[in-house]
Design a protein around this motif. Structure first.
Motif, PDB file in Angstrom:
ATOM      1  N   HIS A 122      44.341  43.850  31.765  1.00 10.25           N
ATOM      2  CA  HIS A 122      45.713  43.521  30.891  1.00 10.25           C
ATOM      3  C   HIS A 122      45.878  43.827  29.535  1.00 10.25           C
ATOM      4  O   HIS A 122      46.809  44.292  28.995  1.00 10.25           O
ATOM      5  CB  HIS A 122      46.308  42.248  31.311  1.00 10.25           C
ATOM      6  CG  HIS A 122      45.634  40.855  30.642  1.00 10.25           C
ATOM      7  ND1 HIS A 122      44.073  40.682  31.259  1.00 10.25           N
ATOM      8  CD2 HIS A 122      45.615  40.336  29.372  1.00 10.25           C
ATOM      9  CE1 HIS A 122      43.735  39.691  30.212  1.00 10.25           C
ATOM     10  NE2 HIS A 122      44.536  39.590  29.299  1.00 10.25           N
ATOM     11  N   ALA A 124      45.817  47.653  29.048  1.00 11.45           N
ATOM     12  CA  ALA A 124      46.940  48.387  29.810  1.00 11.45           C
ATOM     13  C   ALA A 124      48.011  48.208  28.413  1.00 11.45           C
ATOM     14  O   ALA A 124      48.943  48.948  28.177  1.00 11.45           O
ATOM     15  CB  ALA A 124      47.385  47.514  30.925  1.00 11.45           C
ATOM     16  N   ALA A 140      49.662  51.067  26.220  1.00 13.45           N
ATOM     17  CA  ALA A 140      51.169  51.108  26.377  1.00 13.45           C
ATOM     18  C   ALA A 140      51.878  51.096  25.253  1.00 13.45           C
ATOM     19  O   ALA A 140      52.621  51.705  24.736  1.00 13.45           O
ATOM     20  CB  ALA A 140      51.796  49.871  27.479  1.00 13.45           C
ATOM     21  N   VAL A 170      46.651  55.652  30.971  1.00 19.41           N
ATOM     22  CA  VAL A 170      45.295  55.135  31.723  1.00 19.41           C
ATOM     23  C   VAL A 170      45.254  55.338  33.122  1.00 19.41           C
ATOM     24  O   VAL A 170      46.144  55.333  33.739  1.00 19.41           O
ATOM     25  CB  VAL A 170      45.599  53.578  31.348  1.00 19.41           C
ATOM     26  CG1 VAL A 170      44.747  52.649  31.996  1.00 19.41           C
ATOM     27  CG2 VAL A 170      46.066  52.952  29.914  1.00 19.41           C
ATOM     28  N   ASP A 228      43.114  54.166  35.903  1.00 22.39           N
ATOM     29  CA  ASP A 228      42.432  53.165  36.155  1.00 22.39           C
ATOM     30  C   ASP A 228      41.427  53.580  37.317  1.00 22.39           C
ATOM     31  O   ASP A 228      41.716  53.777  38.499  1.00 22.39           O
ATOM     32  CB  ASP A 228      43.358  51.930  37.118  1.00 22.39           C
ATOM     33  CG  ASP A 228      42.637  50.628  37.283  1.00 22.39           C
ATOM     34  OD1 ASP A 228      41.625  50.746  37.065  1.00 22.39           O
ATOM     35  OD2 ASP A 228      43.528  49.941  37.774  1.00 22.39           O
TER      36      ASP A 228
END
Length: 141
Positions: free
Chosen positions: A35, A38, A42, A48, A50
Protein backbone atom coordinates in the motif's frame (compact mmCIF):
# COMPACT_ATOMS: atom_id res chain seq x y z
CA UNK A 1 8.34 0.79 -11.89
CA UNK A 2 8.37 -2.90 -11.07
CA UNK A 3 7.41 -4.32 -7.72
CA UNK A 4 8.29 -7.86 -6.73
CA UNK A 5 7.62 -9.85 -3.61
CA UNK A 6 5.77 -12.66 -1.86
CA UNK A 7 2.05 -13.01 -2.20
CA UNK A 8 1.32 -14.64 1.14
CA UNK A 9 2.44 -11.67 3.26
CA UNK A 10 1.60 -8.89 0.77
CA UNK A 11 4.92 -7.43 1.87
CA UNK A 12 7.37 -6.90 -0.93
CA UNK A 13 10.92 -8.23 -0.84
CA UNK A 14 12.31 -5.74 -3.30
CA UNK A 15 11.57 -2.84 -5.56
CA UNK A 16 13.08 -2.18 -8.97
CA UNK A 17 12.85 1.13 -10.79
CA UNK A 18 12.61 0.80 -14.56
CA UNK A 19 13.30 3.38 -17.25
CA UNK A 20 11.07 3.99 -20.28
CA UNK A 21 12.72 1.08 -22.14
CA UNK A 22 12.06 -1.35 -19.31
CA UNK A 23 15.69 -1.47 -18.13
CA UNK A 24 16.44 -1.56 -14.40
CA UNK A 25 17.82 1.75 -13.10
CA UNK A 26 17.85 0.94 -9.38
CA UNK A 27 17.34 -2.18 -7.32
CA UNK A 28 16.05 -1.61 -3.79
CA UNK A 29 16.07 -4.85 -1.75
CA UNK A 30 14.08 -5.17 1.45
CA UNK A 31 10.54 -5.24 2.69
CA UNK A 32 8.19 -2.76 0.98
CA UNK A 33 4.53 -2.64 2.07
CA UNK A 34 2.35 -2.81 -1.06
CA UNK A 35 0.00 0.00 0.00
CA UNK A 36 2.92 2.39 0.66
CA UNK A 37 4.49 1.67 -2.72
CA UNK A 38 1.14 2.17 -4.45
CA UNK A 39 0.55 5.47 -2.62
CA UNK A 40 4.05 6.71 -3.44
CA UNK A 41 3.71 5.83 -7.14
CA UNK A 42 0.21 7.31 -7.38
CA UNK A 43 1.38 10.58 -5.84
CA UNK A 44 4.05 10.90 -8.53
CA UNK A 45 1.99 9.47 -11.38
CA UNK A 46 4.38 6.53 -11.86
CA UNK A 47 3.16 3.23 -13.29
CA UNK A 48 3.41 0.22 -10.97
CA UNK A 49 3.67 -3.31 -12.30
CA UNK A 50 2.83 -5.68 -9.50
CA UNK A 51 5.06 -8.73 -9.89
CA UNK A 52 3.20 -10.63 -7.18
CA UNK A 53 0.91 -12.06 -9.84
CA UNK A 54 3.62 -12.53 -12.50
CA UNK A 55 5.43 -15.83 -12.94
CA UNK A 56 8.93 -15.87 -11.37
CA UNK A 57 10.57 -16.43 -14.77
CA UNK A 58 9.07 -13.19 -16.11
CA UNK A 59 10.24 -11.27 -13.04
CA UNK A 60 13.78 -12.68 -13.36
CA UNK A 61 13.87 -11.78 -17.06
CA UNK A 62 12.79 -8.20 -16.37
CA UNK A 63 15.30 -7.82 -13.54
CA UNK A 64 18.15 -9.16 -15.69
CA UNK A 65 17.78 -6.27 -18.16
CA UNK A 66 19.82 -3.57 -16.49
CA UNK A 67 20.50 -0.04 -17.69
CA UNK A 68 24.17 0.92 -18.17
CA UNK A 69 24.23 3.03 -14.99
CA UNK A 70 22.09 0.83 -12.75
CA UNK A 71 22.81 0.68 -9.03
CA UNK A 72 21.79 -1.40 -6.05
CA UNK A 73 20.81 0.70 -3.06
CA UNK A 74 21.10 -1.32 0.12
CA UNK A 75 20.72 1.25 2.87
CA UNK A 76 23.82 -0.10 4.58
CA UNK A 77 26.50 2.16 5.97
CA UNK A 78 29.29 2.90 3.51
CA UNK A 79 32.62 1.69 4.82
CA UNK A 80 35.04 4.56 5.12
CA UNK A 81 38.77 4.42 5.63
CA UNK A 82 39.44 2.80 9.01
CA UNK A 83 40.89 4.87 11.82
CA UNK A 84 44.18 2.97 11.68
CA UNK A 85 44.58 3.58 7.94
CA UNK A 86 43.83 7.27 8.43
CA UNK A 87 46.43 7.59 11.18
CA UNK A 88 49.04 5.75 9.09
CA UNK A 89 48.29 7.87 6.00
CA UNK A 90 48.45 11.16 7.91
CA UNK A 91 51.65 10.15 9.71
CA UNK A 92 53.29 9.02 6.47
CA UNK A 93 52.33 12.32 4.83
CA UNK A 94 53.64 14.34 7.79
CA UNK A 95 56.93 12.41 7.84
CA UNK A 96 57.26 12.95 4.09
CA UNK A 97 56.65 16.69 4.42
CA UNK A 98 59.15 17.00 7.27
CA UNK A 99 61.74 15.04 5.28
CA UNK A 100 61.20 17.24 2.19
CA UNK A 101 61.39 20.42 4.26
CA UNK A 102 64.60 19.27 5.95
CA UNK A 103 66.25 18.31 2.68
CA UNK A 104 65.29 21.59 1.01
CA UNK A 105 66.35 23.81 3.95
CA UNK A 106 69.60 21.92 4.44
CA UNK A 107 70.48 22.68 0.82
CA UNK A 108 70.80 19.03 -0.01
CA UNK A 109 69.82 19.26 -3.66
CA UNK A 110 71.70 16.07 -4.38
CA UNK A 111 69.78 14.32 -1.63
CA UNK A 112 66.56 15.74 -3.09
CA UNK A 113 67.47 14.27 -6.48
CA UNK A 114 68.28 10.97 -4.79
CA UNK A 115 64.93 10.89 -3.00
CA UNK A 116 63.07 11.68 -6.21
CA UNK A 117 64.97 8.91 -8.03
CA UNK A 118 64.13 6.52 -5.17
CA UNK A 119 60.46 7.53 -5.40
CA UNK A 120 60.47 6.92 -9.16
CA UNK A 121 62.08 3.52 -8.62
CA UNK A 122 59.45 2.60 -6.02
CA UNK A 123 56.66 3.63 -8.38
CA UNK A 124 58.19 1.47 -11.10
CA UNK A 125 58.51 -1.52 -8.79
CA UNK A 126 55.22 -1.11 -6.99
CA UNK A 127 52.61 -0.17 -9.55
CA UNK A 128 50.85 3.09 -8.65
CA UNK A 129 47.44 1.43 -8.79
CA UNK A 130 48.37 -0.72 -5.77
CA UNK A 131 49.20 2.42 -3.82
CA UNK A 132 45.82 3.86 -4.77
CA UNK A 133 44.08 0.61 -3.79
CA UNK A 134 45.85 0.40 -0.43
CA UNK A 135 44.83 3.94 0.59
CA UNK A 136 41.40 3.99 -1.08
CA UNK A 137 38.30 3.86 1.13
CA UNK A 138 36.70 0.44 1.38
CA UNK A 139 33.47 0.02 -0.56
CA UNK A 140 30.93 -2.68 -0.67
CA UNK A 141 29.47 -3.97 -3.87
Amino acid sequence: MLVSGREESRSLTGLALLDADGLVLADLPGEWPAHEVAAFAAGRRLPVHDALVAPPTVVRTVLSRRAPSWTRLTGLKVHRMSRTKKVVAVCAGAVGLVAMAYVVTAGGWFAWRGLSALGGLLLDLLDAKWLAVSFAPCSSS
